[in-house]
Design an enzyme around this catalytic site. Structure first.
Site: not given
Length: 516
Positions: A51, A58
């Site tokens: 990530y 997000g």
């Protein structure tokens, strides 16, 4: 010199860096760990989906980012989120933010290149601070917007505050030969994902709140002197049967201040005199109003609240507060929500409410001195001139009252004011930076109220001609404050005097030492 990365950074360390301009040095062992952590991330992230490295952010994390765009992704994050508005926060708050972010990055769990921490150190030591705006952060993925403006400065874009003026960042960088930050892997996300804005501002709030409390204790003691109150309400014997630390600490402070006062009375020498027992009405009050008699009970919880806030904020300051956590020791990366600001938000709300109550106590004590029907020993509004022609402190009471009213309105908690956003990815947020900034406003307001209270105390002492009967601590403050705010009889504008007395209260370190 204060070493960052070498043990816990304390509130005193923080104060030294902000108010005494102490320089930062980076602990060599910690700096080496930062480098090891970065190298681990570089190796570990190869051929893996991580990530914020090769994904969007997000709710956009479902989209993979190609290898050739990975560094551009970090620049895009910084630039797109540098979207603050409203007023610029003062330079010393921006510096507090930078110190907090540096301290977190030096814990070596953020995967950043050492270039980031070296650059932050240099900018902090040179007092080059980013232009950061009040509005923007919701305190959930950290202080994204405020920290994006920090990131914008570091990459040589955006603006800086330097020597009281706003400049393009690159102009100041060029002046000092500073090289802007180059993105290596995830420096953009590592800078933005964190609680460093709310934490830095929160640390300043605690420093100032401690000073406010010390002044409030002293002013409360002086008001008790002026009205010649009895001494039992702050006695050891009365307060020790109430098992709260704060109450007993406040009682001890008052006893230290008033130990040699010639104005405070012993109840046994007056009301316990057998000669008084046949009286049907006592001109002397048997007990004072609550704002004088219940000082330890009112300020005690405020003491405890400040102490609790300090414990929480210092823990946050010394925590890893971004996402994901890069753990080179366990050879893994952990995704979660350490950037969430609820710890700070809740403490700032509690502190804000506590300081509002402190300002309310000050206003009530002020009102007691200004209302001759209550105190029965001072002229209306402590007017040293001609009653009816002159006005004394009458005009200043309006300012104090309206300012306390604003504090009361600001005391609504931000902690429970969550509004979902970010495509509902951030579906419960802390509003921590808002909480810290609103607390700062309440603190600033309270210094104004206490400044008016001190001005009134000084006028009261002159009317009663009781300077030489005051305690040595009270007399020392009287003498110092009268150098700033001389005795007045004729009516003159007071707004500049108010500003000068407030600056004296904010800037003085003497009283903190005197009452600890």
């Amino acid at each position: 010199m204060i070493f960052v990365g070498h043990g816990m950074l304390s509130l005193d360390d923080f104060s030294e860096l902000i108010y005494k301009q102490k320089e930062i040095a980076l602990d060599k062992t910690a700096l080496n760990n930062v480098e090891v952590n970065f190298k681990f991330l570089k190796k570990f992230s190869s051929n893996k989906l991580i990530y914020g490295i090769n994904t969007g952010f997000g709710p956009m994390a479902q989209y993979k980012v190609s290898e050739e765009n990975m560094l551009q992704l970090q620049y895009n994050l910084i630039r797109s989120h540098a979207s603050g508005s409203g007023k610029l926060i003062p330079a010393f708050l921006a510096k507090a933010l930078m110190i907090a972010r540096l301290n977190s990055l030096m814990l070596a769990h953020s995967g950043v290149h050492t270039e980031v921490v070296e650059l932050l150190k240099e900018l902090i030591n040179k007092n080059i601070n980013p232009c950061i705006y009040e509005h923007g952060g919701v305190g959930a993925s950290g202080d994204l917007v405020q920290l994006a403006h920090l990131g914008l400065m570091l990459i040589g874009e955006g603006e800086v505050l330097f020597e009281g003026e706003v400049h393009p960042a690159i102009e100041i960088f060029n002046r000092f030969g500073i090289k802007p930050l180059s993105i290596h892997i995830r420096e953009g996300l590592a800078l933005l994902n964190g609680t460093s804005a709310m934490t830095g501002i929160g640390m300043i709030n605690i420093i100032l709140a401690k000073k406010l409390l010390s002044w409030s204790v002293l002013f409360s003691a002086m008001v008790n002197e002026i009205v010649e109150a009895y001494d039992d309400h702050y006695s050891l014997e009365l307060n020790r049967v109430k098992l709260h630390k704060g109450q007993n600490e406040i009682g001890a402070m008052m006893r230290d201040i008033l130990i040699d006062s010639k104005m405070i009375r012993d109840r046994s020498e007056h009301l316990y005199d057998p000669a008084n027992q046949d009286q049907e009405f006592f001109e002397d009050k048997v007990q004072e109003y609550y704002s004088l008699r219940c000082v330890t009970q009112v300020l005690g919880p405020i003491y405890d609240t400040i102490e609790q806030a300090e414990n929480v904020l210092v823990n946050e300051l010394n925590s890893v507060n971004d996402n994901p956590v890069i753990d080179h020791e366990n050879q893994n990366i952990y995704h979660g929500g350490n950037f969430h600001g609820d710890y700070v938000s809740l403490e700032m709300d509690k502190l804000k409410i506590a300081i509002t109550k402190l300002s309310m106590l000050s206003e009530r004590q002020l009102n007691y001195l200004l209302n001759n029907k209550l105190n029965q020993k001072l002229p209306p509004f402590v007017n040293l001139g001609i009653l009816g022609l002159n006005f004394g402190m009458q005009g200043m009471q309006f300012t104090a009252t309206s300012t306390v009213a604003e504090n009361q309105s600001l005391s609504f908690p931000m902690y429970v004011h969550s509004i979902p956003n970010n495509n509902d990815n951030q579906d419960i947020v802390s509003m921590g930076c808002n909480a810290a900034l609103m607390t700062k406003r309440v603190i600033d307001n309270s210094f104004e109220v206490l400044a008016i209270q001190l001005m009134t105390i000084l006028q009261s002492i002159d009317y009663l001609e009781c300077r030489d009967r005051l305690s040595s601590v009270s007399r020392a403050l009287y003498d110092e404050a009268r150098e700033i705010f001389p005795k007045f009889i004729e009516d003159l504008p007071k707004y500049k005097d108010l500003r000068s007395v407030k600056e004296f209260l904010v800037g003085s370190a003497q009283i903190v030492a005197a009452t600890q």
